[in-house]
Design a protein around this motif. Structure first.
Motif, PDB file in Angstrom:
ATOM      1  N   ALA A 280      23.605 106.003 -47.761  1.00 50.64           N
ATOM      2  CA  ALA A 280      22.823 106.951 -46.949  1.00 50.64           C
ATOM      3  C   ALA A 280      21.696 107.563 -47.767  1.00 50.64           C
ATOM      4  O   ALA A 280      20.568 107.739 -47.281  1.00 50.64           O
ATOM      5  CB  ALA A 280      23.735 108.045 -46.394  1.00 50.64           C
ATOM      6  N   GLN A 281      21.974 107.905 -49.034  1.00 47.91           N
ATOM      7  CA  GLN A 281      20.941 108.466 -49.895  1.00 47.91           C
ATOM      8  C   GLN A 281      19.802 107.477 -50.111  1.00 47.91           C
ATOM      9  O   GLN A 281      18.625 107.852 -50.120  1.00 47.91           O
ATOM     10  CB  GLN A 281      21.549 108.862 -51.248  1.00 47.91           C
ATOM     11  N   ALA A 282      20.126 106.198 -50.297  1.00 48.43           N
ATOM     12  CA  ALA A 282      19.090 105.188 -50.512  1.00 48.43           C
ATOM     13  C   ALA A 282      18.212 105.041 -49.271  1.00 48.43           C
ATOM     14  O   ALA A 282      16.980 104.959 -49.370  1.00 48.43           O
ATOM     15  CB  ALA A 282      19.731 103.845 -50.874  1.00 48.43           C
ATOM     16  N   ILE A 283      18.829 105.009 -48.090  1.00 49.57           N
ATOM     17  CA  ILE A 283      18.059 104.918 -46.847  1.00 49.57           C
ATOM     18  C   ILE A 283      17.203 106.169 -46.674  1.00 49.57           C
ATOM     19  O   ILE A 283      16.022 106.093 -46.318  1.00 49.57           O
ATOM     20  CB  ILE A 283      18.999 104.716 -45.646  1.00 49.57           C
ATOM     21  N   ALA A 284      17.796 107.332 -46.940  1.00 45.74           N
ATOM     22  CA  ALA A 284      17.067 108.593 -46.782  1.00 45.74           C
ATOM     23  C   ALA A 284      15.858 108.654 -47.704  1.00 45.74           C
ATOM     24  O   ALA A 284      14.782 109.129 -47.309  1.00 45.74           O
ATOM     25  CB  ALA A 284      18.003 109.775 -47.049  1.00 45.74           C
ATOM     26  N   HIS A 285      16.017 108.174 -48.935  1.00 44.81           N
ATOM     27  CA  HIS A 285      14.885 108.206 -49.862  1.00 44.81           C
ATOM     28  C   HIS A 285      13.778 107.275 -49.382  1.00 44.81           C
ATOM     29  O   HIS A 285      12.587 107.603 -49.494  1.00 44.81           O
ATOM     30  CB  HIS A 285      15.337 107.819 -51.264  1.00 44.81           C
ATOM     31  N   GLY A 286      14.152 106.121 -48.828  1.00 41.50           N
ATOM     32  CA  GLY A 286      13.145 105.219 -48.276  1.00 41.50           C
ATOM     33  C   GLY A 286      12.386 105.854 -47.126  1.00 41.50           C
ATOM     34  O   GLY A 286      11.160 105.706 -47.017  1.00 41.50           O
ATOM     35  N   ILE A 287      13.091 106.587 -46.273  1.00 43.01           N
ATOM     36  CA  ILE A 287      12.436 107.279 -45.161  1.00 43.01           C
ATOM     37  C   ILE A 287      11.474 108.338 -45.674  1.00 43.01           C
ATOM     38  O   ILE A 287      10.340 108.461 -45.205  1.00 43.01           O
ATOM     39  CB  ILE A 287      13.497 107.925 -44.245  1.00 43.01           C
ATOM     40  N   SER A 288      11.921 109.113 -46.653  1.00 43.34           N
ATOM     41  CA  SER A 288      11.114 110.243 -47.138  1.00 43.34           C
ATOM     42  C   SER A 288       9.813 109.779 -47.790  1.00 43.34           C
ATOM     43  O   SER A 288       8.851 110.543 -47.851  1.00 43.34           O
ATOM     44  CB  SER A 288      11.926 111.090 -48.120  1.00 43.34           C
ATOM     45  N   LYS A 289       9.744 108.527 -48.256  1.00 44.46           N
ATOM     46  CA  LYS A 289       8.506 108.003 -48.843  1.00 44.46           C
ATOM     47  C   LYS A 289       7.396 107.898 -47.805  1.00 44.46           C
ATOM     48  O   LYS A 289       6.214 107.813 -48.155  1.00 44.46           O
ATOM     49  CB  LYS A 289       8.759 106.644 -49.480  1.00 44.46           C
ATOM     50  N   THR A 290       7.751 107.893 -46.520  1.00 41.80           N
ATOM     51  CA  THR A 290       6.754 107.768 -45.456  1.00 41.80           C
ATOM     52  C   THR A 290       6.337 109.131 -44.918  1.00 41.80           C
ATOM     53  O   THR A 290       5.695 109.215 -43.873  1.00 41.80           O
ATOM     54  CB  THR A 290       7.308 106.922 -44.306  1.00 41.80           C
ATOM     55  N   ASP A 291       6.690 110.193 -45.624  1.00 38.21           N
ATOM     56  CA  ASP A 291       6.329 111.557 -45.227  1.00 38.21           C
ATOM     57  C   ASP A 291       7.017 111.972 -43.926  1.00 38.21           C
ATOM     58  O   ASP A 291       6.469 112.716 -43.122  1.00 38.21           O
ATOM     59  CB  ASP A 291       4.812 111.692 -45.086  1.00 38.21           C
ATOM     60  N   VAL A 292       8.234 111.466 -43.738  1.00 41.45           N
ATOM     61  CA  VAL A 292       9.071 111.853 -42.603  1.00 41.45           C
ATOM     62  C   VAL A 292      10.233 112.684 -43.131  1.00 41.45           C
ATOM     63  O   VAL A 292      10.811 112.350 -44.165  1.00 41.45           O
ATOM     64  CB  VAL A 292       9.598 110.601 -41.867  1.00 41.45           C
ATOM     65  N   ALA A 293      10.557 113.771 -42.455  1.00 40.57           N
ATOM     66  CA  ALA A 293      11.668 114.626 -42.877  1.00 40.57           C
ATOM     67  C   ALA A 293      13.001 113.943 -42.599  1.00 40.57           C
ATOM     68  O   ALA A 293      13.132 113.188 -41.627  1.00 40.57           O
ATOM     69  CB  ALA A 293      11.611 115.965 -42.155  1.00 40.57           C
TER      70      ALA A 293
END
Length: 575
Positions: A280-293
């Motif tokens: 979950a942390q890995a997916i979340a970090h990938g999402i956050s790179k796109t400037d999405v909360a």
């Protein structure tokens, strides 16, 4: 200070330091640790901090990573007879802090373990032996005597669901475990000089705290009710004493910006089950790179109302499949039902297995979301073995794909936002055509690049602008090595066409491409005009890109009389 391993070896050392009256820090310095999963590069190692408070009663706050077992236990028994320790306070049960709890209990089985309700439940599965326990929540106090009255502050999701802070009213020290910390290994106990710490502090926040910005703000509100905080005793890195207001202020500013983001993704996982939290942390970090909360939510402990509200406002949902049997199955299945009831057709969704061997099947839930009308952002991630770097890369890229899908309209709008003349003028800045290739263990990546320039003569160095949401960005942190492949004028179209493709998460970028390994382990493209083997020296943040400066170690030209392919753009506000 106690150095138990030759510091020149830069491996494992231990340091003790007095913090205040009757208070000692035990800092396990891990000089060689260079990565927490593939997306979290550690440029300066890390530390695992533990604390001893002596009043009429004695409390030990946290332990250390199991790799420090003998060093830590020798140090602890040198400071105090373990039978004199009355309380072991567990800030949270992540193994890098609780890895030696069982060992301490074996030294003194009569110790009372103090922690949040969820932490005690996790520990029961961790130590497999009976122990005395004291459950605490926000506002509860524990009097050690001689003025050391400890007050507990609930801080769930920072960054585990069982986190509590501990505040000593006598010394005005707040013990925060992961929060306000950083992965920075240094013999200095405190934050005297901020300059070398700033980038690690921000990276740490982005990777671990940013996905729970609303929880950070809630914790800041709670600790704002405490008397003056003189020191923040963190679980990683230097302790904060000289810049406490500034460092807390940064957390507040970053979290407020995250919480106000127009687009949010809710990532649901099951803490302490298989690899759920790590994935979950890995997916979340990938999402956050796109400037999405991002909001990370533990299915085991989240309240139905909390889940329902978050799902109703989220643009995307990611769900790690919980166990289908066992003590947590009833609560997690109820949580899944709550998610389904609140989901709606305008959302995107992604599912992943936790890898526990007892996961709920992905496919019935996938079918339910399809019936509701949600868009599948990435194919289900099926975990059949212990996650490798390649697995974590797949998760990271899946998160980035989801974030890019959710921000596609915003990206198109930005392309049209510049003044027409300025846009055309900026587009006249030309660049060469290159392909960056990188390899780490079983994970590899590549990217077509144009914003490349020589940046220094001594040593020979180059600069590359890499967009924050590019997959290869995780392979280009300080100390990482890569190859810059130079494309040939008149012979670049096949390689450019291949690497311009949109690859599915985890796909092999080099399928069908002839390569051979460089000395640094990264692939060299056989059809490239030339190549340079590089090592990242520093990075500078520039809004939507990182400027990566790298030393060039070696290189070769295959066709000395050929020219580099040149990229001419018509506009300057997108590639």
């Amino acid at each position: 200070m106690v150095a138990l391993v030759d510091r020149a070896q830069k491996r494992l050392t231990l340091q003790t330091a007095p913090l205040a009256a009757d208070t000692t820090a035990i800092r396990s310095l891990d000089w060689d640790r260079d990565r927490f999963d593939i997306e979290f590069a550690l440029e300066n190692g890390t530390t695992y901090n533990s604390f001893l408070i002596r009043g009429d009663k004695v409390a030990l706050i946290d332990t250390s990573h199991e790799k420090f077992r003998q060093l830590y236990l020798d140090c602890l028994t040198g400071l105090i007879d373990p039978v004199e320790i009355d309380y072991l306070i567990i800030s949270h049960t992540e193994p890098d802090h609780s890895g030696l709890v069982k060992d301490v209990l074996q030294l003194n089985p009569k110790i009372t373990v103090v922690g949040a309700k969820v932490a005690i439940q996790f520990l029961e599965d961790l130590v497999h032996q009976p122990f005395e326990r004291k459950l605490v929540k926000s506002g509860d106090r524990l009097d050690l005597g001689q003025g050391h009255e400890l007050e507990f502050v609930s801080a769930p999701n920072l960054h585990w669901p069982d986190t509590i802070f501990t505040y000593d009213h006598k010394t005005q020290i707040l013990y925060t475990c992961d929060a306000f910390g950083m992965h920075f290994c240094d013999e200095r106990t405190y934050d005297e000089d901020l300059a070398p710490l700033e980038s690690d502090y921000k990276l740490y926040y982005d990777c671990l705290m940013g996905p729970n910005a609303r929880s950070v703000l809630a914790a800041l509100k709670r600790i704002g009710e405490l008397p003056d905080i003189q020191t923040i005793a963190t679980g990683h890195g230097p302790l904060l004493r000289h810049h406490v207001p500034e460092m807390m202020g940064l957390y507040r500013d970053w979290s407020q910006a995250q919480a106000k983001a127009a687009t949010t993704v809710a990532v649901f996982y099951t803490a302490d089950y298989a690899h759920s939290e790590r994935l979950a942390q890995a997916i979340a970090h990938g999402i956050s790179k796109t400037d999405v909360a991002v909001e990370l939510v533990d299915l085991k402990v989240a309240e139905p109302h909390e889940i329902s509200v978050l799902v109703s406002i989220a643009a995307g949902l990611v769900i790690g499949m919980p166990p289908q049997s066992g003590p947590d199955a009833v609560s997690t299945k109820a949580a899944l039902s709550t998610i389904l009831a609140a989901a709606h057709a305008k959302q995107a969704v992604g599912l992943f297995e936790s890898g526990g061997g007892d996961d709920e099947s992905v496919y019935p839930l996938r079918n339910r979301f399809q019936e509701i009308g949600l868009t599948e952002a990435f194919a289900p991630i099926l975990i059949k073995e212990t996650p490798t770097d390649a697995t974590l890369q797949l998760c990271h890229e899946a998160g980035t794909d989801l974030g890019q899908w959710l921000t596609r309209d915003r990206s198109i709008k930005q392309m049209k936002s510049l003044d027409n003349d300025l846009d055309k003028a900026l587009g006249r800045l030309s660049g060469g055509l290159y392909i960056i290739t990188a390899q780490k263990n079983d994970a590899a990546s590549a990217m077509l690049a144009s914003w490349v320039a020589q940046a220094s003569l001594e040593p020979l160095g180059i600069s590359i602008a890499v967009a924050k949401d590019r997959a290869i960005e995780s392979f280009m942190h300080v100390g990482d090595r890569f190859v810059l492949n130079v494309l040939e004028e008149g012979n670049y179209q096949p390689l450019m066409k291949h690497f311009l493709k949109r690859f599915p998460p985890g796909a092999d970028r080099f399928a069908g491409i002839k390569t051979y390994p460089a000395a640094n382990g990264s692939p060299i493209l056989a059809d490239a005009l030339a190549y340079l083997e590089c090592e990242v020296v520093s990075r500078m943040e520039c809004s939507d890109h990182w400027i990566v400066y790298s030393r060039v170690d070696t290189g070769r030209v295959s066709k000395p009389d050929s020219l580099t392919a040149v990229h001419h753009r018509k506009v300057g506000n997108h590639y």
